[in-house]
Design an enzyme around this catalytic site. Structure first.
Site, mmCIF file in Angstrom:
data_model
loop_
_atom_site.group_PDB
_atom_site.id
_atom_site.type_symbol
_atom_site.label_atom_id
_atom_site.label_comp_id
_atom_site.label_asym_id
_atom_site.label_seq_id
_atom_site.Cartn_x
_atom_site.Cartn_y
_atom_site.Cartn_z
ATOM 1 N N GLU A 319 0.816 -1.220 0.000
ATOM 2 C CA GLU A 319 0.000 0.000 0.000
ATOM 3 C C GLU A 319 0.843 1.261 0.000
ATOM 4 O OE1 GLU A 319 -2.696 -0.909 3.257
ATOM 5 O OE2 GLU A 319 -1.121 -0.587 4.726
ATOM 6 N N PRO A 320 1.490 1.573 -1.136
ATOM 7 C CA PRO A 320 2.266 2.808 -1.230
ATOM 8 C C PRO A 320 1.372 4.037 -1.337
ATOM 9 C CG PRO A 320 2.192 1.711 -3.357
ATOM 10 C CD PRO A 320 1.489 0.802 -2.394
ATOM 11 N N GLY A 321 1.787 5.110 -0.697
ATOM 12 C CA GLY A 321 1.069 6.379 -0.822
ATOM 13 C C GLY A 321 1.972 7.416 -1.439
ATOM 14 N N ARG A 322 2.922 7.895 -0.620
ATOM 15 C CA ARG A 322 3.830 8.962 -1.039
ATOM 16 C C ARG A 322 4.491 8.687 -2.394
ATOM 17 N NH1 ARG A 322 6.511 12.174 2.605
ATOM 18 N NH2 ARG A 322 6.048 10.622 4.200
ATOM 19 N N ARG A 359 3.963 20.434 5.474
ATOM 20 C CA ARG A 359 5.057 19.505 5.808
ATOM 21 C C ARG A 359 6.298 20.193 6.371
ATOM 22 N NH1 ARG A 359 7.462 16.603 2.521
ATOM 23 N NH2 ARG A 359 7.830 14.874 3.932
ATOM 24 N N TYR A 363 7.104 18.623 9.845
ATOM 25 C CA TYR A 363 8.166 17.608 9.872
ATOM 26 C C TYR A 363 9.538 18.185 9.540
ATOM 27 C CZ TYR A 363 3.990 14.718 8.786
ATOM 28 O OH TYR A 363 2.754 14.135 8.750
ATOM 29 N N CYS A 390 0.377 34.239 8.980
ATOM 30 C CA CYS A 390 0.808 35.020 10.132
ATOM 31 C C CYS A 390 1.421 34.103 11.165
ATOM 32 C CB CYS A 390 -0.360 35.793 10.707
ATOM 33 S SG CYS A 390 -0.921 37.001 9.529
ATOM 34 N N GLU A 391 2.630 33.687 10.885
ATOM 35 C CA GLU A 391 3.302 32.703 11.710
ATOM 36 C C GLU A 391 4.767 32.719 11.269
ATOM 37 O OE1 GLU A 391 0.970 30.231 13.260
ATOM 38 O OE2 GLU A 391 2.501 28.914 14.065
ATOM 39 N N TYR A 419 0.736 14.285 0.796
ATOM 40 C CA TYR A 419 0.596 14.952 2.096
ATOM 41 C C TYR A 419 0.694 16.472 1.983
ATOM 42 C CZ TYR A 419 1.357 10.087 3.271
ATOM 43 O OH TYR A 419 1.258 8.720 3.310
HETATM 44 C C1 LIG Z 1 0.627 6.022 5.606
HETATM 45 C C2 LIG Z 1 0.395 4.586 5.403
HETATM 46 C C3 LIG Z 1 0.754 3.991 4.198
HETATM 47 C C4 LIG Z 1 1.463 4.716 3.094
HETATM 48 O O1 LIG Z 1 2.697 5.190 3.479
HETATM 49 P P1 LIG Z 1 3.599 5.949 2.386
HETATM 50 O O2 LIG Z 1 4.838 6.256 3.131
HETATM 51 O O3 LIG Z 1 2.872 7.158 1.985
HETATM 52 O O4 LIG Z 1 3.824 4.994 1.274
HETATM 53 C C5 LIG Z 1 0.452 2.670 4.028
HETATM 54 N N1 LIG Z 1 -0.171 1.954 4.990
HETATM 55 C C6 LIG Z 1 -0.530 2.501 6.167
HETATM 56 C C7 LIG Z 1 -1.222 1.683 7.165
HETATM 57 C C8 LIG Z 1 -0.257 3.832 6.411
HETATM 58 O O5 LIG Z 1 -0.594 4.367 7.584
#
Ligand SMILES: *Cc1c(COP(=O)(O)O)cnc(C)c1O
Length: 469
Positions: A319-322, A359, A363, A390-391, A419
Site C-alpha cells: 500500500e504505497p502512498g507517497r 510539511r 516535519y 501570520c506565523e 501529504y
Molecule cells: C501512511 C500509510 C501507508 C502509506 O505510506 P507511504 O509512506 O505514503 O507509502 C500505508 N499503509 C498505512 C497503514 C499507512 O498508515
C-alpha cells in the site's frame, strides 16, 4: 555563458532523465523547457497554467502518476509468483480524479476514514466501475474507527484492517446485528525500527497502531469463534519516507511467522499486507531505492519467508502512498515581496505556504524549487522562501539558491503530490488552491479553488446575534 553550462533547473531535468523510477526524480517525467525558457509539464507551460487557473496551483502530471502505478503493479507481476494487489494509501492525496486514474491502472485503495471511503466509492461509481469490482479492492484502516465508519465499511463490503480490541468487539456486535459477514485483516505491530521522522514511524513497539505480539493469539482465538468475521489476512506497516530496504526484508519474516500461527489456529488466511513507506527524492541529496527495487525486495523477501515455513504464497498486498503521487505534482506560487536583512537573510514571499503545504512546519521537510519562467537562468542568490501566513514558522524553504526573481515570477515547489493537499487547511481563512491535471498539452481542473463563500459555508449566525433583534 558557455553552451555547455546549464542552469540548476536544467540540470534537475537532465539528471532526472536518467531515473526511470518516478520516486527518484525531482520533477515529473514529462518536464521539459520550452523556447521561452519556461517549465513545461504534461505539455503545458506552467506559467500559462497559473495565468489561466490562478495561483497558487497544484499541477498533477497524469503520465507520472500512471508510470508509478504501473511500475508497482508490473513489478509484483514480475517478481512475485503468487497473486498480488497494489492498493494506494489514499491519505497521501484522495480526490476523485486520482482515484479514477489509479483504478484504471488496476490499483486498489487503502482508506482511513468514512470520508476517504466515500470519496473512493463515489469516484469509482462515477468512473463506471461496478460495486463488485470496487469493494473487493478497498481496505479500511484506522486506529479509532467510529461505529458509523465500521457500519459504512460492512455495508459497502470493503475489507477492514482491524487495529485493536474495541474495534474487534464492535465488529462482532455489528455483524451479528446485521447478520452480515465481513472480511478482516489483523494489523500487528511488528517491532521493526527504521530511520525516519518520529511522527511517521509506525512499526516500533511504542506505536499507537495495531496489536502487540502478546495480544495476537488472543485475537486469533476470538475471531475464530465469530461466524460473521472472516479473518483473511495480516497487515503491518513500518513507517514512511524510508530509504532502507532491510526493514521491509525483516518485516516479511515477522509477518510470515504470525501467518503460520494464524493458519495453525484454523483461520482462513489468504492475504499478506506489507504496508507502504518507500521514500522519494525531495532534494538532490535524497537517494531512495527505485519502485522496482522496492517491489523486488518485498516480493523476494515474502517468497523466501513463505518457502522457509512451507507456506503457500499468499495474495501479496502493498500500500504505497507517497511514492505513488509525490513526484507527479508540483505547486506553483507567485513571487511577492522581499525583505532583505543585511548580512543575515533575504526573505522572498510567495502567495501560499503552510496552509497548502504543512510539511515543512510539521516535519521540518525539505523541498527543491525552480522558477518556472526562468528555467535557463543561473542561480544568483541564496534566499529563504516564506509563506504568507501570520506565523514566523511559515517558511517553505530555508537558504536555497535560486535565480534573481521579481514579483510576479512563478516559483515552483517540486514533489508536492503527497501529504500536501490532503493536509491542507484554511488557516488564516485562506482558501485551498485549485488542482489541475495535465496530459499531452491538455489541462483539466480536478479540484476547484475555494472561494470566500466556501470559507463561510459551514458558519452559522444565531439570529439573536444580529443587531436588529
Ligand atoms: C501512511 C500509510 C501507508 C502509506 O505510506 P507511504 O509512506 O505514503 O507509502 C500505508 N499503509 C498505512 C497503514 C499507512 O498508515
Amino acid at each position: 555563458m558557455l553552451l555547455t553550462e546549464k542552469s540548476t533547473a536544467e540540470k534537475f531535468i537532465l539528471s532526472s532523465e536518467t531515473n526511470t523510477s518516478p520516486n527518484q526524480r525531482l520533477l515529473p517525467i514529462t518536464a521539459t523547457i520550452n523556447d521561452k525558457n519556461h517549465l513545461v509539464i504534461g505539455g503545458c507551460d506552467v506559467s500559462e497554467l497559473v495565468t489561466q487557473f490562478g495561483s497558487p496551483l497544484y499541477i498533477l502530471d497524469e503520465e507520472t502518476l500512471r508510470t508509478s502505478a504501473s511500475q508497482y503493479r508490473d513489478g509484483f507481476k514480475e517478481f512475485y509468483a503468487g497473486e498480488s494487489q497494489v492498493i494506494y494509501a489514499s491519505k497521501a492525496w484522495s480526490c476523485m480524479a486520482i482515484v479514477s486514474i489509479l483504478a484504471s491502472e488496476g490499483i486498489g485503495f487503502d482508506v482511513v476514514s468514512g470520508g476517504e471511503l466515500y470519496t473512493t466509492t463515489k469516484a469509482l461509481e462515477m468512473s463506471g466501475f461496478t460495486t463488485e469490482q470496487i469493494s473487493n479492492k478497498i481496505y479500511l484502516h484506522g486506529n479509532n474507527k467510529s461505529v458509523t465508519e465500521l457500519e459504512l465499511a460492512i455495508d459497502s463490503e470493503c475489507k477492514i484492517i482491524v487495529d485493536n480490541w474495541l474495534e474487534l468487539e464492535t465488529l462482532a456486535r455489528l455483524t451479528a446485528e446485521k447478520q452480515k459477514s465481513v472480511n478482516i485483516l489483523i494489523r500487528l505491530t511488528p517491532g521493526i525500527e527504521c530511520h525516519t521522522h518520529d511522527y511517521i514511524r509506525t512499526g516500533s513497539i511504542d506505536s499507537k497502531f495495531g496489536f502487540d505480539a502478546n495480544q495476537l493469539e488472543g485475537v486469533f482465538a476470538f475471531v475464530k469463534e465469530k461466524s460473521f468475521i472472516n479473518c483473511i489476512g495480516l497487515h503491518a506497516h513500518i513507517g514512511s519516507q524510508i530509504f532502507e530496504l532491510q526493514p521491509h526484508n525483516d518485516l516479511a519474516g515477522v509477518l510470515a511467522d504470525w501467518f503460520k500461527k494464524a493458519l495453525d489456529y484454523g483461520l482462513p488466511l489468504t492475504e499478506l499486507n506489507v504496508g507502504g513507506g518507500l521514500g522519494i527524492r525531495y532534494t538532490e541529496s535524497d537517494d531512495p531505492p527505485s519502485i522496482t527495487d522496492w517491489v523486488k525486495t518485498v516480493a523476494q523477501a515474502v517468497t523466501k519467508a513463505c518457502e522457509e515455513r512451507n507456506l503457500a504464497l499468499p495474495k501479496l498486498i502493498a500500500e504505497p502512498g507517497r511514492s505513488m503521487v509525490a513526484t507527479a505534482c508540483v505547486t506553483a506560487y507567485t513571487v511577492g515581496g522581499r525583505k532583505v536583512i543585511p548580512d543575515m537573510r533575504t526573505y522572498v514571499s510567495v502567495d501560499g505556504g503552510m496552509s497548502d503545504n504543512p510539511r515543512p512546519i510539521t516535519y521540518q521537510s525539505l523541498y527543491q524549487v525552480v522558477i518556472a519562467n526562468k528555467m535557463r537562468s543561473e542561480n544568483a542568490e541564496t534566499v529563504t522562501i516564506a509563506g504568507k501566513h501570520c506565523e514566523s514558522g511559515d517558511i517553505l524553504i530555508k537558504n536555497i539558491e535560486i535565480p534573481d526573481t521579481q514579483p510576479g515570477d512563478t516559483l515552483v515547489v517540486l514533489a508536492t503530490g503527497a501529504y500536501n493537499y490532503s493536509m491542507a487547511s484554511n488557516y488564516n481563512r485562506i482558501g485551498r488552491p485549485a488542482a489541475v491535471l495535465v496530459n499531452q498539452g491538455e489541462a483539466n481542473l480536478i479540484i476547484r479553488r475555494e472561494t470566500y463563500d466556501d470559507l463561510v459555508r459551514q458558519d452559522l449566525l444565531p439570529s439573536r446575534l444580529t443587531v436588529n433583534n
